[in-house]
Write an enzyme that holds these catalytic residues in place. Structure first.
Site, PDB file in Angstrom:
ATOM      1  N   CYS A 148       8.171  -2.310 -10.289  1.00  0.00           N
ATOM      2  CA  CYS A 148       8.823  -3.235  -9.199  1.00  0.00           C
ATOM      3  C   CYS A 148      10.635  -3.583  -9.915  1.00  0.00           C
ATOM      4  O   CYS A 148      10.822  -3.522 -10.834  1.00  0.00           O
ATOM      5  CB  CYS A 148       8.134  -3.721  -8.282  1.00  0.00           C
ATOM      6  SG  CYS A 148       9.181  -4.712  -7.229  1.00  0.00           S
ATOM      7  N   HIS A 188       5.651  -0.330  -5.375  1.00  0.00           N
ATOM      8  CA  HIS A 188       4.086  -0.892  -5.627  1.00  0.00           C
ATOM      9  C   HIS A 188       2.873  -0.228  -5.236  1.00  0.00           C
ATOM     10  O   HIS A 188       1.761  -0.752  -4.541  1.00  0.00           O
ATOM     11  CB  HIS A 188       3.469  -2.407  -4.918  1.00  0.00           C
ATOM     12  CG  HIS A 188       5.088  -3.190  -5.695  1.00  0.00           C
ATOM     13  ND1 HIS A 188       4.258  -4.115  -6.483  1.00  0.00           N
ATOM     14  CD2 HIS A 188       5.943  -3.069  -4.979  1.00  0.00           C
ATOM     15  CE1 HIS A 188       5.458  -5.076  -6.484  1.00  0.00           C
ATOM     16  NE2 HIS A 188       6.305  -4.756  -5.789  1.00  0.00           N
ATOM     17  N   GLU A 227       0.622  -0.990  -7.148  1.00  0.00           N
ATOM     18  CA  GLU A 227      -1.421  -1.131  -7.422  1.00  0.00           C
ATOM     19  C   GLU A 227      -2.022  -2.198  -6.602  1.00  0.00           C
ATOM     20  O   GLU A 227      -2.654  -2.052  -6.040  1.00  0.00           O
ATOM     21  CB  GLU A 227      -0.669  -1.903  -8.904  1.00  0.00           C
ATOM     22  CG  GLU A 227      -0.221  -3.950  -8.052  1.00  0.00           C
ATOM     23  CD  GLU A 227       1.390  -3.487  -7.981  1.00  0.00           C
ATOM     24  OE1 GLU A 227       1.951  -2.499  -8.274  1.00  0.00           O
ATOM     25  OE2 GLU A 227       2.100  -4.380  -7.273  1.00  0.00           O
TER      26      GLU A 227
END
Ligand code: MN
Length: 259
Positions: A129, A233, A235
């Site tokens: 990001c 993202h 994660e």
């Protein structure tokens, strides 16, 4: 404890003897509003994703000294650049767009020092990001400060209601590091950003885009430095039914294990 973390802990770490794990510096931030007490912050999903991939996270907050950043990079195996504030536009030679969010000067300084140290030693970088954005700026590229006002034809990229919702497609170049890591060249991703890479820095190349042309993935153009940056993202997708995003962390871990 999340199921992903439980699986990661019981799986990848069981056969490791002390001193053999790969340690990853993870960039964190600080309260931008100057709260009392002034706190350091990091979304815990980054830590979970690294531990699930068998890596040991070492959190690095904004530091007062660039020398400290270089000392840290001399002692770790990899660098994870995380999401967060907008990079200060003067760092890439632009006047501030009124839609550009607040910047964190200490974080900008620290992350740029970490990136420059990693560049000198060819330490692998995974960037997420804000990560590919600050990486691109550190190496001489520029950003769109606000996609809706600067690229009015763009899709919605700031879907904040559900951080794990796959809201737009991404086309990934065949043969790229990102395609290898994910195992696909066309996937759907979450999207929590209003900025993106504009002019790509020397030494980097674009390997993934959204259908509107917005840059969603970058990597180094040389074989001697493993650098991967994604605008979405991964994660946040630790428990996703699709394995794509975990593949990004696995590829990072595999590269670090090669030494
Ligand atoms: Mn996006």
């Amino acid at each position: 404890m999340s199921s992903a973390l439980t699986q990661g802990l019981s799986g990848s770490r069981s056969n490791r003897s002390p001193g053999t794990a790969q340690i990853v510096a993870v960039s964190a931030t600080s309260d931008s509003t100057g709260g009392n007490p002034h706190r350091l912050r990091l979304n815990s999903t980054y830590v979970t994703a690294l531990e699930c991939a068998g890596l040991v996270p070492l959190v690095v907050p904004p530091l007062a000294s660039e020398e400290s950043a270089r000392e840290i990079m001399a002692r770790v195996d990899g660098l994870l650049l995380t999401g967060g504030e907008d990079v200060e536009p003067s760092l890439y030679g632009q006047p501030r767009n009124r839609e550009c969010g607040p910047s964190n000067a200490a974080r900008d300084r620290t992350e740029i020092a970490l990136i420059k140290a990693a560049s000198e030693t060819r330490t692998p970088i995974l960037a997420i990001c804000r990560g590919p954005q600050v990486l691109n700026v550190a190496l001489g590229g520029s950003l769109f400060q606000d996609i809706p006002t600067e690229v009015p034809t763009a899709l919605g990229h700031n879907a904040r209601e559900d951080r794990a919702a796959r809201v737009h497609d991404v086309d990934i170049d065949e043969g790229s590091r990102i395609a290898e890591a994910i195992g696909e060249t066309h996937i759907s991703v979450n999207s929590l950003h209003h900025q993106s890479v504009r002019d790509i820095a020397p030494g980097l190349r674009v390997t993934a885009r959204a259908p509107d042309g917005i840059i969603e993935g970058i990597e180094s153009s040389s074989d001697d430095w493993w650098v991967m940056g994604v605008q979405w993202h991964p994660e946040e997708m630790n428990d996703s039914p699709e394995p794509w995003d975990r593949g990004i962390f696995r590829a990072f871990a595999e590269r670090l294990a090669e030494g």
